[in-house]
Structure formats: structure tokens, C-alpha cells
Design an enzyme around this catalytic site. Structure first.
Site, PDB file in Angstrom:
ATOM      1  N   HIS A   1      32.695  57.272  76.428  1.00  0.00           N
ATOM      2  CA  HIS A   1      33.544  55.997  76.788  1.00  0.00           C
ATOM      3  C   HIS A   1      34.710  57.216  77.593  1.00  0.00           C
ATOM      4  CE1 HIS A   1      37.861  55.521  74.773  1.00  0.00           C
ATOM      5  NE2 HIS A   1      37.961  56.659  75.625  1.00  0.00           N
TER       6      HIS A   1
ATOM      7  N   ASP B   1      44.896  53.242  63.411  1.00  0.00           N
ATOM      8  CA  ASP B   1      45.145  53.276  65.031  1.00  0.00           C
ATOM      9  C   ASP B   1      45.713  52.916  65.649  1.00  0.00           C
ATOM     10  OD1 ASP B   1      44.806  55.814  67.587  1.00  0.00           O
ATOM     11  OD2 ASP B   1      43.531  53.785  68.300  1.00  0.00           O
TER      12      ASP B   1
ATOM     13  N   ARG C   1      53.731  54.667  68.508  1.00  0.00           N
ATOM     14  CA  ARG C   1      53.989  56.175  69.817  1.00  0.00           C
ATOM     15  C   ARG C   1      53.442  54.975  71.436  1.00  0.00           C
ATOM     16  NH1 ARG C   1      47.874  57.882  70.498  1.00  0.00           N
ATOM     17  NH2 ARG C   1      48.358  58.900  71.411  1.00  0.00           N
TER      18      ARG C   1
ATOM     19  N   SER D   1      42.943  59.526  68.235  1.00  0.00           N
ATOM     20  CA  SER D   1      42.947  58.907  68.772  1.00  0.00           C
ATOM     21  C   SER D   1      41.268  57.839  69.236  1.00  0.00           C
ATOM     22  CB  SER D   1      44.454  58.034  69.263  1.00  0.00           C
ATOM     23  OG  SER D   1      44.044  57.095  69.665  1.00  0.00           O
TER      24      SER D   1
ATOM     25  N   LYS E   1      37.858  56.342  67.034  1.00  0.00           N
ATOM     26  CA  LYS E   1      36.967  54.602  67.158  1.00  0.00           C
ATOM     27  C   LYS E   1      36.165  54.803  67.128  1.00  0.00           C
ATOM     28  CE  LYS E   1      41.276  54.102  70.156  1.00  0.00           C
ATOM     29  NZ  LYS E   1      42.260  54.089  70.363  1.00  0.00           N
TER      30      LYS E   1
HETATM   31  N1  URA Z   1      43.169  56.156  75.021  1.00  0.00           N
HETATM   32  C1  URA Z   1      43.052  56.136  73.061  1.00  0.00           C
HETATM   33  O1  URA Z   1      42.756  55.130  73.034  1.00  0.00           O
HETATM   34  N2  URA Z   1      44.905  56.715  72.588  1.00  0.00           N
HETATM   35  C2  URA Z   1      45.517  57.031  73.140  1.00  0.00           C
HETATM   36  O2  URA Z   1      46.000  57.595  71.836  1.00  0.00           O
HETATM   37  C3  URA Z   1      45.153  57.698  74.574  1.00  0.00           C
HETATM   38  C4  URA Z   1      44.578  57.040  75.059  1.00  0.00           C
END
Ligand code: URA
Length: 434
Positions: free
Chosen positions: A82, A161, A168, A183, A187
């Protein structure tokens, strides 16, 4: 439980218990909490922060707020990768076939781009016919047969999320390290891999502009992953300047193809080799970084990486034509040079301004629902350290809509800093946290 009391507790700087965090996440997912209360809580976190235990509890509760991908039908250690988001970052496209050719199954879910950073799925979608939406059974079957699949993140993954991030985004609470860490890791945990290599970007084109903050984010994410039973390594890499020379979806795919054929830019290749090597280590193929690097280099040089890339694209319905036809990738109608006003060395190239200019040309989205133009983008003819003469081209804009040209042109020339002395080569890998 009264959510007002939970907001007050966080506002006053106290830690929330696991029960309170579970209540929050349930309320976000089932809609029982209204946006304004969630926003007030997020703002309280923005100012007061969360301790490591709260951040972990939030990440894990969000990870299990929806479907969780089961990759157990695929034999072997599944390793995910990631990036926290950068400009010109096409490493996933490059390392997926390299790692898959080394026998690591890559079952990857990726997102679409937003703002000045590009999204991996958008880049693949610039290939004619490529399908990013796959049935779960087809996704698994492809990984079993081909060794790699990259698809759009399923709609049912981490609903908490998804809603929290949307709130947000419009309440100026994205830039909170514990919220970003939870966050991203929610994932990654829900996506089902056993091990994760994180590329945490630092610099003007990244979320984290300062190394200290990026280190804090990396440390937190590694910690969350370990608590969730995953092996995690974070590589801190430079995003002061864009990665590679191409920014824009089809242009970046072309750069990946060139790199798989041995004609890639040094920084893109170097970072991809490091990330791929750590994927081999986490995938338990070797414990030696040197051996991993050699293995990946051999796959690249032998052309097996290029073959695997084509095999995966074909498996997902994509059609790559031959080189003379630019592999079937869309090409922009116009090209416009950005000219250097003075002679000297390129001492800095601001990644944010380049990413933002590419977005202005139509390569990225200001809002998630915006359409993008796969053909447009920016080709960086000069990068930091390069010598340039006044009147020479610094970059080439690839565009379809001439109305978008002026503002992009201005920003790209502002992104370049030219000085009389040769600058030191920027360091690409800043730290490794495990
Ligand atoms: N990428 C994400 O998946 N979440 C965040 O809060 C910021 C960047």
C-alpha cells in the site's frame, strides 16, 4: 450509551474505551449516529489525538464493520502493498507482475485517485477493455491461475471508514495521524492479506510533508497491523518530487511498460525493487534482502515480468496492442512544452504542483464523482539534478482541452526551481520501520 458524553470525553482529552469505540463504529456503519456528531468527534480527535490503543481499537473495529476478504483459498503467504499516495506513483503496476513471477500471489484491491494523487485502478483502466470490477470468485480464480489480480475495492468493505472518510473530507479532519493510520489499516486488514508492505510517502506531494510525522504514521500502522496478526514493514520514501517521468494515467502505464522492458527511470525502478524485495521477504521466499533484489532484477531482465504483466492484463479483459500503436493506450490531441526561462540545474521539482497541474488537465479528480481523461498528463523531461539551458523544454503537457492549458502551464513552471549549482541527489528511501 450517550454519544454526546463520548464526544465530551474526547474533547477534554481522555481516552475512549474499546466499548465506546465499538459503539462509535457501529453507529457510523448502521447510520444511527448523525453526521454532525461524527464530525464533532472527528474534530475532537483532530485536536486531542488518540493513544495507540484507541487507534488500534478503531482500526480493527472499522476493519470488521463490513465484509472481510477471505484469501485462504489461495495457497501461500499473501502479501499486500500500500502507498499512502503520491504523484507519478505507479509502483503497484510495476511490482505486481515482478512479485507474481517470483511466486507470491498478489490479490490486490485498489482505490481510485482523488485530488493531486493518482489512483492505481484509474491507471489500469486506461488500458482498453480492462475490467477492474470482478466477481469475488473470478478474482480468486484469476489469482490461482495467473498469480495476480488487481481490482477495485469492493463496495462492502469497511463501510465505517467509507462514511467516516467522507465526513472527514468535508470537515477538515483528514490530516490527523491516528485517523489516517486507522483508516488505511482498516482497509488493509479487511483486504485479507497475511503481510503488508507499506510505502509511506514524505514531502510536498504526500499527506505527510515532514519526515517526523511520516515516521509516526508508519510506526502506528506497523503496530496496528501486528496487533491484527499481520506482518508489516513500512518504507518511508521521498515524495518531494514526482516518481518517474510520467504523471497521468495512460502515460504512467506506458512508463511501466517501458520499465518492464528495461527502459525505465532510475527512481521508479529503485523504489519498486526495494518494495518488491520486502514483499519477497514477507512472503517467506527468502530472508536475504540482497537475494530478493537479485531475484526481482533477474525477473525484470529476463522479460518474465513483462510477460506476467501482459498475462494479468489479458485475464482482466485488457488489450495491449503493439508498441507502434502505443500499446493501444489513449493519446492526447495536443502537446505543449513548458520552457525554462533561465539556465542552470533543476534543484527542486514540487510534486504537489505537478500532481495538481495533472488534475487541472483532467488526469485526476477534484471530487470522487468527477470523470477523468486517461490520455492527459505531464511528461517531466527534466528532473532534479538535470542541467537545463534557457529556452529548453522542462516538461511536456499532454492535453485534450486547450482551455485547461494556461493554469497547468503556469503551475508546472512554478514547480521547477533552477539554481546555478548542481544540487545533491535527493535520497529516495528515508527509513524502514518494522
Ligand atoms: N488514505 C486513506 O485511506 N485514509 C486516510 O485517512 C488518508 C489517506
Amino acid at each position: 450509551m450517550n454519544f454526546q458524553d463520548i464526544i465530551r470525553k474526547k474533547r477534554d482529552g481522555h481516552s475512549l474505551s474499546k466499548i465506546e469505540i465499538d459503539y462509535l463504529v457501529k453507529g457510523i456503519s448502521d447510520g444511527s449516529l448523525p453526521d454532525y456528531q461524527i464530525a464533532a468527534w472527528a474534530m475532537a480527535v483532530y485536536f486531542q489525538g488518540m493513544d495507540d490503543r484507541e487507534t488500534r481499537d478503531l482500526a480493527i473495529a472499522m476493519a470488521y464493520s463490513g465484509e472481510v476478504v477471505d484469501l485462504s483459498f489461495i495457497p501461500g503467504v499473501k502479501v499486500d502493498k500500500h502507498s499512502t499516495g503520491g504523484v507519478g506513483d505507479k509502483t503497484t503496476l510495476l511490482l505486481t507482475p515482478l512479485v507474481a513471477a517470483a511466486g507470491i500471489p498478489v490479490a490486490k484491491m485498489s482505490g481510485r485517485g482523488l485530488g493531486h494523487t493518482g489512483g492505481t485502478v484509474d491507471k489500469y483502466l486506461s488500458i482498453s477493455g480492462f475490467q477492474a470490477e470482478r466477481k469475488y470468485s473470478d478474482f480468486i480464480k484469476q489469482v490461482q491461475e495467473v498469480g495476480a489480480a488487481v481490482v477495485s475495492q469492493s463496495g462492502n468493505l469497511v463501510p465505517a471508514d467509507k462514511r467516516l472518510y467522507a465526513i472527514r473530507d468535508v470537515t477538515a479532519t483528514v490530516e490527523s495521524i491516528p485517523l489516517i493510520a486507522s483508516s488505511i489499516m482498516s482497509k488493509k486488514i479487511a483486504a485479507g492479506a497475511n503481510s503488508i508492505v507499506l510505502d509511506v510517502k514524505v514531502g510536498s506531494g504526500a499527506f505527510m510533508k515532514e519526515q517526523e510525522k511520516a515516521e509516526e504514521l508508519a510506526r502506528l500502522m506497523v503496530e496496528i497491523g501486528k496487533k491484527a496478526g499481520r506482518r508489516v514493514i513500512a518504507i518511508l520514501s521521498d515524495m518531494e518530487q514526482p516518481l518517474g517521468r510520467m504523471v497521468g494515467n495512460a502515460l504512467e502505464v506506458r512508463e511501466v511498460i517501458d520499465t518492464l522492458q528495461g527502459r525505465g527511470p532510475e527512481d521508479l525502478l529503485d523504489l519498486s525493487l526495494v518494495l518488491a524485495s520486502y514483499m519477497l521477504i514477507l512472503g517467506e521466499k527468502t530472508s536475504s534482502l540482497e537475494e530478493a533484489r537479485q531475484w526481482i532484477s533477474e525477473i525484470l531482465v529476463s522479460g518474465r515480468g513483462w510477460e506476467k504483466f501482459q498475462e494479468m492484463i489479458r485475464a482482466q479483459g485488457g488489450e495491449l496492442k503493439d508498441e507502434l500503436d502505443n500499446y493501444g493506450l489513449p493519446k492526447a490531441q495536443y502537446q505543449k512544452e513548458v520552457i525554462a526561462e533561465k539556465s542552470g540545474y533543476v534543484s527542486n521539482l514540487n510534486a504537489f504542483l505537478i500532481g495538481h497541474s495533472a488534475m487541472l488537465l483532467g488526469a485526476g479528480r477534484a471530487r470522487l464523482e468527477d470523470d477523468i481523461d486517461y490520455a492527459v498528463g505531464i511528461e517531466l523531461l527534466k528532473k532534479p539534478g538535470d542541467l537545463v539551458q534557457a529556452g529548453e523544454a522542462l516538461a511536456l503537457l499532454h492535453l485534450n482541452d486547450e482551455k485547461r492549458m494556461e493554469s497547468a502551464l503556469l503551475q508546472v513552471s512554478q514547480a521547477y526551481q533552477i539554481t546555478p549549482n548542481k544540487p545533491q541527489k535527493p535520497k529516495l528511501i528515508l527509513d524502514i520501520i518494522q
